[in-house]
Structure formats: C-alpha cells, structure tokens
Write a protein that holds these residues in place. Structure first.
Motif, mmCIF file in Angstrom:
data_model
loop_
_atom_site.group_PDB
_atom_site.id
_atom_site.type_symbol
_atom_site.label_atom_id
_atom_site.label_comp_id
_atom_site.label_asym_id
_atom_site.label_seq_id
_atom_site.Cartn_x
_atom_site.Cartn_y
_atom_site.Cartn_z
ATOM 1 N N PHE A 95 35.412 33.226 38.119
ATOM 2 C CA PHE A 95 35.079 33.148 39.547
ATOM 3 C C PHE A 95 36.123 33.865 40.412
ATOM 4 C CE2 PHE A 95 35.856 30.797 43.549
ATOM 5 C CZ PHE A 95 34.650 30.989 44.176
ATOM 6 N N TRP A 96 37.402 33.608 40.127
ATOM 7 C CA TRP A 96 38.479 34.157 40.966
ATOM 8 C C TRP A 96 38.576 35.679 40.804
ATOM 9 C CZ3 TRP A 96 39.610 30.742 44.411
ATOM 10 C CH2 TRP A 96 39.501 29.394 44.094
ATOM 11 N N CYS A 97 38.218 36.161 39.590
ATOM 12 C CA CYS A 97 38.255 37.615 39.365
ATOM 13 C C CYS A 97 37.088 38.282 40.093
ATOM 14 C CB CYS A 97 38.182 37.923 37.871
ATOM 15 S SG CYS A 97 39.325 36.942 36.904
ATOM 16 N N ALA A 98 35.935 37.585 40.119
ATOM 17 C CA ALA A 98 34.767 38.123 40.825
ATOM 18 C C ALA A 98 35.058 38.183 42.325
ATOM 19 C CB ALA A 98 33.541 37.254 40.546
ATOM 20 N N ILE A 99 35.751 37.149 42.842
ATOM 21 C CA ILE A 99 36.132 37.141 44.264
ATOM 22 C C ILE A 99 37.066 38.329 44.544
ATOM 23 C CG2 ILE A 99 37.512 35.882 46.007
ATOM 24 C CD1 ILE A 99 34.800 34.643 45.675
ATOM 25 N N ALA A 100 38.012 38.547 43.618
ATOM 26 C CA ALA A 100 38.968 39.651 43.785
ATOM 27 C C ALA A 100 38.227 40.991 43.814
ATOM 28 C CB ALA A 100 40.000 39.628 42.658
ATOM 29 N N ALA A 101 37.230 41.137 42.934
ATOM 30 C CA ALA A 101 36.464 42.388 42.890
ATOM 31 C C ALA A 101 35.698 42.598 44.203
ATOM 32 C CB ALA A 101 35.512 42.376 41.707
ATOM 33 N N ILE A 139 51.818 31.058 34.820
ATOM 34 C CA ILE A 139 53.228 30.699 34.608
ATOM 35 C C ILE A 139 53.342 29.241 34.158
ATOM 36 C CG2 ILE A 139 55.455 30.364 35.784
ATOM 37 C CD1 ILE A 139 54.576 32.743 37.629
ATOM 38 N N THR A 140 52.586 28.361 34.833
ATOM 39 C CA THR A 140 52.729 26.931 34.545
ATOM 40 C C THR A 140 51.853 26.490 33.366
ATOM 41 O OG1 THR A 140 50.976 26.410 36.129
ATOM 42 C CG2 THR A 140 53.228 26.379 36.962
ATOM 43 N N GLY A 141 50.943 27.362 32.924
ATOM 44 C CA GLY A 141 50.056 27.000 31.807
ATOM 45 C C GLY A 141 49.030 25.956 32.202
ATOM 46 N N GLY A 142 48.771 25.843 33.489
ATOM 47 C CA GLY A 142 47.811 24.839 33.967
ATOM 48 C C GLY A 142 46.372 25.281 33.777
ATOM 49 N N LEU A 143 45.479 24.330 33.962
ATOM 50 C CA LEU A 143 44.046 24.649 33.824
ATOM 51 C C LEU A 143 43.551 25.237 35.137
ATOM 52 C CD1 LEU A 143 42.766 21.440 32.022
ATOM 53 C CD2 LEU A 143 43.194 23.674 31.034
ATOM 54 N N ILE A 144 42.761 26.290 35.042
ATOM 55 C CA ILE A 144 42.270 26.952 36.238
ATOM 56 C C ILE A 144 41.012 26.248 36.725
ATOM 57 C CG2 ILE A 144 41.377 29.130 37.130
ATOM 58 C CD1 ILE A 144 43.020 30.486 34.857
ATOM 59 N N ALA A 145 41.007 25.885 38.014
ATOM 60 C CA ALA A 145 39.791 25.303 38.585
ATOM 61 C C ALA A 145 38.755 26.430 38.655
ATOM 62 C CB ALA A 145 40.089 24.779 39.986
ATOM 63 N N CYS A 146 37.561 26.160 38.137
ATOM 64 C CA CYS A 146 36.554 27.215 38.077
ATOM 65 C C CYS A 146 35.299 26.728 38.798
ATOM 66 C CB CYS A 146 36.268 27.531 36.607
ATOM 67 S SG CYS A 146 35.715 29.205 36.340
ATOM 68 N N PRO A 147 35.208 26.961 40.131
ATOM 69 C CA PRO A 147 34.110 26.368 40.906
ATOM 70 C C PRO A 147 32.718 26.789 40.428
ATOM 71 C CG PRO A 147 35.759 27.373 42.348
ATOM 72 C CD PRO A 147 36.073 27.799 40.954
ATOM 73 N N VAL A 148 32.574 28.018 39.933
ATOM 74 C CA VAL A 148 31.256 28.498 39.503
ATOM 75 C C VAL A 148 31.385 29.153 38.125
ATOM 76 C CG1 VAL A 148 29.308 30.017 40.061
ATOM 77 C CG2 VAL A 148 30.623 28.976 41.914
ATOM 78 N N GLY A 149 30.454 28.854 37.238
ATOM 79 C CA GLY A 149 30.375 29.601 35.969
ATOM 80 C C GLY A 149 31.140 29.004 34.806
ATOM 81 N N MET A 205 35.391 43.774 36.060
ATOM 82 C CA MET A 205 34.062 43.141 36.037
ATOM 83 C C MET A 205 33.301 43.602 34.795
ATOM 84 S SD MET A 205 33.872 40.950 38.342
ATOM 85 C CE MET A 205 32.172 40.458 38.139
ATOM 86 N N TYR A 206 33.458 44.898 34.460
ATOM 87 C CA TYR A 206 32.811 45.417 33.239
ATOM 88 C C TYR A 206 33.355 44.681 32.010
ATOM 89 C CZ TYR A 206 32.343 48.415 29.140
ATOM 90 O OH TYR A 206 32.121 48.851 27.871
ATOM 91 N N VAL A 207 34.675 44.515 31.946
ATOM 92 C CA VAL A 207 35.303 43.835 30.810
ATOM 93 C C VAL A 207 34.753 42.415 30.670
ATOM 94 C CG1 VAL A 207 37.484 42.805 30.017
ATOM 95 C CG2 VAL A 207 37.436 45.187 30.748
ATOM 96 N N GLN A 208 34.618 41.728 31.805
ATOM 97 C CA GLN A 208 34.140 40.342 31.756
ATOM 98 C C GLN A 208 32.697 40.260 31.264
ATOM 99 O OE1 GLN A 208 35.376 37.843 35.324
ATOM 100 N NE2 GLN A 208 36.161 39.849 35.895
ATOM 101 N N VAL A 209 31.852 41.119 31.837
ATOM 102 C CA VAL A 209 30.420 41.041 31.522
ATOM 103 C C VAL A 209 30.147 41.599 30.119
ATOM 104 C CG1 VAL A 209 28.129 41.879 32.170
ATOM 105 C CG2 VAL A 209 29.723 41.128 33.933
ATOM 106 N N ALA A 210 30.703 42.777 29.819
ATOM 107 C CA ALA A 210 30.320 43.478 28.585
ATOM 108 C C ALA A 210 31.178 43.107 27.383
ATOM 109 C CB ALA A 210 30.386 44.986 28.820
ATOM 110 N N LEU A 211 32.450 42.829 27.577
ATOM 111 C CA LEU A 211 33.321 42.627 26.425
ATOM 112 C C LEU A 211 33.643 41.156 26.166
ATOM 113 C CD1 LEU A 211 35.800 45.618 26.988
ATOM 114 C CD2 LEU A 211 33.700 45.568 25.661
ATOM 115 N N ILE A 212 33.883 40.396 27.233
ATOM 116 C CA ILE A 212 34.248 38.989 27.025
ATOM 117 C C ILE A 212 33.004 38.095 27.035
ATOM 118 C CG2 ILE A 212 35.696 37.068 27.862
ATOM 119 C CD1 ILE A 212 37.521 39.133 29.180
#
Lengths: 171, 213
Positions: free
Chosen positions: A135-141, A46-56, A123-130
């Motif tokens: 990090f936050w999506c992996a935590i969610a998975a 919403i705010t268009g801010g930068l996402i902190a990405c601790p790993v990766g 997770m498939y989309v991230q690994v195979a397509l993108i």
C-alpha cells in the motif's frame, strides 16, 4: 532617503521572476508526504516492526522481498533521500529560479522524472515479480506521478514565460 | 507564501509525531507480534539442522508464493550457512499452500513425493529455483517428474506417489493447521510461537540465541 540602487548582478539573476508558484507549492507538499511515507517504511525497516497495511496485506511480502534492497541499500532509505532532495529543490524553487547557474525548474523536473521512473519500476516489480502490492509503495508511486505533473506544469509555464519577447507586456 | 510554509511545517510536525507514536506503540507492545500455534508434531515435518539445535524455526511456506521463492533463492543459503550448518538452528518446513495459487498443493505433493525418496530439501530448492517454469502450467506433473529425474530420483515411484495423492490429506491438514494457528501470509517464520517475516529472521534468531545463553 537613498535612491533606487541597481541590484548586484548575482542577486538579480537569482530573483524569483515567476508568478505562478502553485505547481512548485504542490510539488513541495507532495514531496513532504512522500518523505513521511518513505520515512515510515525506513523506520519499520530499522526497528524490524510490522508494517501496518491498510489495503491488500502485501506490505510485509514486498518489504521482506529481495527487491526491497537496491545495491544492498533498503529502497525505503533511498526513498527518504530522494523525497528529501525533491522537497529541498521544490522549496528552493519557490525562493529563486536558479542555483549556481542551474535552473531549479529543470532540476525539479529532472528529479521528478527519475522518481516517476523509479515508481513505475517498483510497481512493475510488485505486480509482475513479487505478486503482491505494498500500500505505502503504491501511495509513493502515485505521489511520484503527481510531483512529476506539478514539475512539468511548472517547467512549461515558466519556459513559456521566458520565451516571451522582453517588451511584450508593453505592446 | 508565509502561510504555505506554516502549513508545510504543521504537516511535517504532525507526520513526525505520527511516526513516533506508531513506533512507540509497536515497541511498547511486543504482544502486537502475532502468536502462532500449531497442533502438528514438528518431528513429523521436513526439517534441516541438528535435532538438538537450541532454536527451532518453523517456516510456513507455499511453493508457488513469489516471496517464498525470493527467500529460498536469495536468503535461505545464508541462513543455512550461518545458523543451520553451525548447529544453532533447526529449520522445519510447514506447508501452507495458499488457495489463490493453483499449483501450490500439487507442488507440495511433489515435494513430499520426493521426500519419500529422501530428497525433500534438494527438491524444495529446485522447485523454488524453477518456480517461474511450473507456476502457471496446466499440467505441472511432467515438469515435477522431470525435476525428480534431474535429482536422480526414481521417476516411477515419484509419479506413483504423486498420482495416488498419498500426501494430499497431510498437506490439507497442514493448511488447516496454519490457518487455524493464526498464519495469514507466507513466508512466516515462527520462533517460540512468535511470527517473524523474512527480513526480521536473522535478528529474531540472534535475539533468541542470546536469550538461551
């Protein structure tokens, strides 16, 4: 002093008869963590801010990809709604075994299964397509998997309890 | 059970407080946005849009980067239609071939070889559209030359430029410039020295346009 009145049928039906609340407590706690995770991504969206990405370092790549939208709706928003629903159902299942004739244990397991399938797909989309992992999506998975395990344990234990003969405890 | 609900409430409150703090910190400090510098004259780079457009967007991109491919195939047409064709934005393409992508430099060379024949943007669009076809190819030249032919370019000239690595030193210079200038991922879009990501691009352009009015 009044005697022991028979409980109204409706109330009796919704009374919590289960005695192993730990998996439902775990599901509620994990759903809350998932809600906060998704809320963070939604807020940055919403705010268009930068996402902190601790790993990766792939968070922005994933979040700025076309796959971050599902039917035109940001996946983070869908995540907030999904985890909020899981949280509400997990908390309700701590109070009552069914709601309007629907088994809350089964509903929790059904919702957790949908969340798990969504987690595996993303997770498939991230690994195979993108080619990048957020990090936050992996935590969610990971949370999706743990919620599903908790919901499955809860469903199985209560199903076994329900299948016991009514007088089994007195034999 | 009461203790459990208390723990749940504490985690919820702490989480909301953390989210609010992270958001406030970010909105308070626009300086948190990365600043990108370049020593390359922008008029030497491939560009689309009017030269005197009020806003110049520099895109740092890698032809083999999937996220760049997603931007090019799903979002770029909308940006071109709404901002470039209307004369509001000039889009400059700055190569940043990432080391982990084996065919990124070759693809950048191919695009430059097509640019020699005035076809950088059609070739750019085709490279991204066919990214899955060439990204893991051990001999991508055959595919690159076929794309040149598809665009009715002179295959001989294209192959000669590609094989003699006419543009390799320029591309390596651009890689070094990106790296030294503070770019750390692709695609990165730079407006007036500030970096934005693809999902922020429209808002960033609108804000910059308002500021120039």
């Amino acid at each position: 002093m009044s005697g022991c009145g028979l409980l109204p049928a409706g109330r009796y039906m919704t009374m919590q008869t289960q005695d192993a609340p730990l998996p439902r407590m775990a599901a509620a706690l994990l759903a809350l963590l998932g809600l906060l995770d998704a809320a963070y991504l939604a807020l940055e969206r919403i705010t268009g801010g930068l996402i902190a990405c601790p790993v990766g370092g792939g968070c922005e790549t994933v979040q700025s990809s076309a796959y971050a939208l599902l039917f035109g709706i940001p996946v983070a928003f869908i995540g907030v709604a999904g985890y909020a629903l899981l949280l509400v159902v997990a908390i309700l299942s701590l109070q009552s075994s069914n709601l309007g004739g629907i088994s809350l244990d089964a509903l929790l397991l059904a919702l957790a299964s949908i969340a798990l399938l969504a987690g595996i797909y993303f997770m498939y989309v991230q690994v195979a397509l993108i080619g990048a992992i957020c990090f936050w999506c992996a935590i969610a998975a990971l949370l999706d998997l743990l919620i599903w395990l908790a919901a499955l344990m809860n469903w199985r234990s209560n199903r076994q309890g329900a299948m016991k003969p009514p007088l089994a405890d007195h034999m | 059970m009461g203790i459990f609900y208390l723990v749940l409430a504490i985690i919820a409150i702490a989480g909301v407080a953390l989210l609010a703090t992270a958001n406030l910190r970010q909105s308070a400090g626009t300086s948190a946005r990365p600043t990108i510098t370049t020593t390359i004259p922008l008029d030497t780079l491939p560009a689309r849009g009017k030269a005197d457009a009020p806003i110049t967007v520099v895109e740092y991109a890698d032809f083999q980067c999937p996220a760049c491919g997603v931007f090019a195939t799903t979002m770029e047409a909308g940006i071109v239609k709404d901002y470039i064709d209307t004369g509001k934005v000039r889009l400059v393409f700055h190569d940043f071939p990432l080391p982990q992508h084996a065919n990124a430099i070759a693809a950048a060379e191919a695009a430059r070889s097509a640019a020699d024949q005035g076809a950088f943007w059609p070739y750019h669009d085709l490279l991204y559209a066919k990214q899955a076809e060439w990204e893991n190819s051990a001999q991508p030249l055959a595919l690159f030359a076929a794309y040149a032919e598809q665009l009715k370019l002179d295959r001989g000239k294209f192959e000669a430029a590609f094989n003699s690595h006419t543009h390799q030193s320029t591309i390596m210079q651009l890689y070094q410039d990106s790296s030294n200038g503070g770019v750390n991922q692709t695609p990165t879009f730079v407006i007036d020295g500030k970096a934005y990501y693809a999902n922020e691009l429209r808002t960033a352009i609108d804000t910059a346009l308002k500021a120039k009015q």
